[in-house]
Write a protein that holds these residues in place. Structure first.
Motif, PDB file in Angstrom:
ATOM      1  N   ILE A  57      16.326   9.356   9.929  1.00  0.00           N
ATOM      2  CA  ILE A  57      16.706  10.768  10.106  1.00  0.00           C
ATOM      3  C   ILE A  57      15.500  11.680   9.896  1.00  0.00           C
ATOM      4  O   ILE A  57      15.234  12.590  10.671  1.00  0.00           O
ATOM      5  CB  ILE A  57      17.843  11.138   9.128  1.00  0.00           C
ATOM      6  CG1 ILE A  57      19.138  10.403   9.515  1.00  0.00           C
ATOM      7  CG2 ILE A  57      18.059  12.651   9.097  1.00  0.00           C
ATOM      8  CD1 ILE A  57      20.267  10.544   8.495  1.00  0.00           C
ATOM      9  N   VAL A  85      13.693   8.141  18.340  1.00  0.00           N
ATOM     10  CA  VAL A  85      15.130   8.436  18.379  1.00  0.00           C
ATOM     11  C   VAL A  85      15.361   9.790  19.043  1.00  0.00           C
ATOM     12  O   VAL A  85      14.907  10.813  18.548  1.00  0.00           O
ATOM     13  CB  VAL A  85      15.721   8.447  16.953  1.00  0.00           C
ATOM     14  CG1 VAL A  85      17.234   8.664  17.017  1.00  0.00           C
ATOM     15  CG2 VAL A  85      15.404   7.147  16.226  1.00  0.00           C
ATOM     16  N   ASP A  87      18.663  10.605  20.090  1.00  0.00           N
ATOM     17  CA  ASP A  87      20.031  10.994  19.724  1.00  0.00           C
ATOM     18  C   ASP A  87      20.552   9.966  18.739  1.00  0.00           C
ATOM     19  O   ASP A  87      20.409   8.762  18.957  1.00  0.00           O
ATOM     20  CB  ASP A  87      20.917  11.032  20.989  1.00  0.00           C
ATOM     21  CG  ASP A  87      22.311  11.606  20.726  1.00  0.00           C
ATOM     22  OD1 ASP A  87      22.481  12.336  19.740  1.00  0.00           O
ATOM     23  OD2 ASP A  87      23.218  11.313  21.531  1.00  0.00           O
ATOM     24  N   LEU A  88      21.138  10.449  17.641  1.00  0.00           N
ATOM     25  CA  LEU A  88      21.663   9.562  16.600  1.00  0.00           C
ATOM     26  C   LEU A  88      23.119   9.931  16.392  1.00  0.00           C
ATOM     27  O   LEU A  88      23.432  11.093  16.108  1.00  0.00           O
ATOM     28  CB  LEU A  88      20.854   9.779  15.315  1.00  0.00           C
ATOM     29  CG  LEU A  88      21.058   8.797  14.170  1.00  0.00           C
ATOM     30  CD1 LEU A  88      20.578   7.404  14.559  1.00  0.00           C
ATOM     31  CD2 LEU A  88      20.283   9.268  12.934  1.00  0.00           C
ATOM     32  N   ARG A  89      24.016   8.956  16.539  1.00  0.00           N
ATOM     33  CA  ARG A  89      25.456   9.223  16.437  1.00  0.00           C
ATOM     34  C   ARG A  89      26.073   8.398  15.325  1.00  0.00           C
ATOM     35  O   ARG A  89      25.558   7.328  14.975  1.00  0.00           O
ATOM     36  CB  ARG A  89      26.162   8.856  17.755  1.00  0.00           C
ATOM     37  CG  ARG A  89      25.654   9.579  18.988  1.00  0.00           C
ATOM     38  CD  ARG A  89      26.241  10.962  19.113  1.00  0.00           C
ATOM     39  NE  ARG A  89      25.868  11.555  20.393  1.00  0.00           N
ATOM     40  CZ  ARG A  89      26.692  11.635  21.444  1.00  0.00           C
ATOM     41  NH1 ARG A  89      27.926  11.185  21.369  1.00  0.00           N
ATOM     42  NH2 ARG A  89      26.288  12.172  22.578  1.00  0.00           N
ATOM     43  N   ILE A  90      27.207   8.865  14.821  1.00  0.00           N
ATOM     44  CA  ILE A  90      27.979   8.079  13.854  1.00  0.00           C
ATOM     45  C   ILE A  90      29.422   8.042  14.335  1.00  0.00           C
ATOM     46  O   ILE A  90      29.881   8.965  15.010  1.00  0.00           O
ATOM     47  CB  ILE A  90      27.835   8.639  12.430  1.00  0.00           C
ATOM     48  CG1 ILE A  90      28.294   7.595  11.396  1.00  0.00           C
ATOM     49  CG2 ILE A  90      28.564   9.983  12.264  1.00  0.00           C
ATOM     50  CD1 ILE A  90      27.678   7.741  10.024  1.00  0.00           C
ATOM     51  N   ILE A  97      26.412   3.110  13.233  1.00  0.00           N
ATOM     52  CA  ILE A  97      25.448   4.074  13.781  1.00  0.00           C
ATOM     53  C   ILE A  97      25.143   3.704  15.238  1.00  0.00           C
ATOM     54  O   ILE A  97      24.997   2.527  15.561  1.00  0.00           O
ATOM     55  CB  ILE A  97      24.122   4.016  12.977  1.00  0.00           C
ATOM     56  CG1 ILE A  97      24.347   4.388  11.505  1.00  0.00           C
ATOM     57  CG2 ILE A  97      23.031   4.862  13.618  1.00  0.00           C
ATOM     58  CD1 ILE A  97      24.510   5.854  11.235  1.00  0.00           C
ATOM     59  N   TRP A  98      25.040   4.719  16.093  1.00  0.00           N
ATOM     60  CA  TRP A  98      24.564   4.525  17.479  1.00  0.00           C
ATOM     61  C   TRP A  98      23.278   5.325  17.630  1.00  0.00           C
ATOM     62  O   TRP A  98      23.255   6.525  17.379  1.00  0.00           O
ATOM     63  CB  TRP A  98      25.607   5.008  18.475  1.00  0.00           C
ATOM     64  CG  TRP A  98      25.181   4.925  19.916  1.00  0.00           C
ATOM     65  CD1 TRP A  98      24.214   4.148  20.459  1.00  0.00           C
ATOM     66  CD2 TRP A  98      25.743   5.666  21.014  1.00  0.00           C
ATOM     67  NE1 TRP A  98      24.150   4.343  21.822  1.00  0.00           N
ATOM     68  CE2 TRP A  98      25.068   5.261  22.191  1.00  0.00           C
ATOM     69  CE3 TRP A  98      26.763   6.619  21.122  1.00  0.00           C
ATOM     70  CZ2 TRP A  98      25.362   5.791  23.450  1.00  0.00           C
ATOM     71  CZ3 TRP A  98      27.056   7.141  22.382  1.00  0.00           C
ATOM     72  CH2 TRP A  98      26.368   6.725  23.530  1.00  0.00           C
TER      73      TRP A  98
END
Lengths: 156, 156
Positions: A57, A85, A87-90, A97-98
């Motif tokens: 992050i 990274v 785009d970081l998704r949850i 985590i995606w």
């Protein structure tokens, strides 16, 4: 626990809220799905511990927890194939985590030398039981040139 | 073990061969990454036991092992949102499955009602610590209408 992570208080908070409250499993890790931002191709499936998630992050570069080596793993530190990274998704219950990335250099993410770790297809339905089909016909890099005689992470 | 699966004999066989020799973990499951065949969007991250993997291969419809309910789970049996498998992949060390699917009906795959389970984004770098961002603004279906008062699978 990192200052970035909130305590998990309710299903409503976890599923419908705006607080990052990740669930690490009994081994202290969360699974991570890494896809190519541009093509959508699945590159890797790996794990993060809280430190790896926080570093990802804060730096915007993929960090994982290596279960085989039991250490923090800044992807690309050996090979140069850093994952940026975009785009970081949850997910809904915040236990996966995606990560959508751009890969530096040759673009490969697989220690065997292919672009994706998922270079073989399993035949379905009436073809069940037939041989796996290779979907990438050539390796992107020579793993011996990159990793030398480092131990192979694959376990039987 | 299913007749579809081979014994794991060597790293060479597992990584470079054409035999399906999946590795199930200590709990008897293998993680599965499910993406939309057409958009590449990550829909789900779940698990299969040997029976679920065999049924998926033989029928071409996604079957999982539900860890919360401890039962075989034919996705869409309750909601009608069956996942038709158009491509099934396995990774280098054969301990992860990638499934590319077409979803029936509304196209949703998330029990909260969104299309993807990964409907929130985590702010990065200088935005670290900010609120999660919703990437889907509307639900695709009403989970109460579909699931009624079935227990929510999310655990704290």
């Amino acid at each position: 626990m990192s200052s970035l992570f909130h305590e998990r208080k309710s299903v409503e908070q976890v599923e419908e809220g705006c607080e990052l409250a990740p669930k690490f499993d009994a081994l202290g890790v969360i699974p991570v799905v890494t896809t190519d931002f541009h093509t959508g191709e699945l590159l890797m499936h790996a794990y993060m511990n809280p430190e790896a998630l926080e570093k990802t992050i804060r730096t915007g570069e993929a960090h994982y927890w290596s279960r085989s080596r039991q250490c923090l793993w800044h992807k690309g530190a050996t090979s140069g194939l850093v994952q940026k990274v975009l785009d970081l998704r949850i997910d809904d219950d915040q236990d996966t985590i995606w990560m959508r990335v751009e890969v530096a250099g040759s673009g490969a993410s697989c220690h065997v030398g292919y672009r994706s770790c998922f270079y073989r297809s399993i035949p379905l339905r009436e073809d069940a039981g037939s041989s796996l089909l290779f979907k990438e016909l050539e390796k992107t890099f020579d793993p011996i040139a990159v990793y030398g005689d480092a131990p192979n992470p694959t376990k039987l």
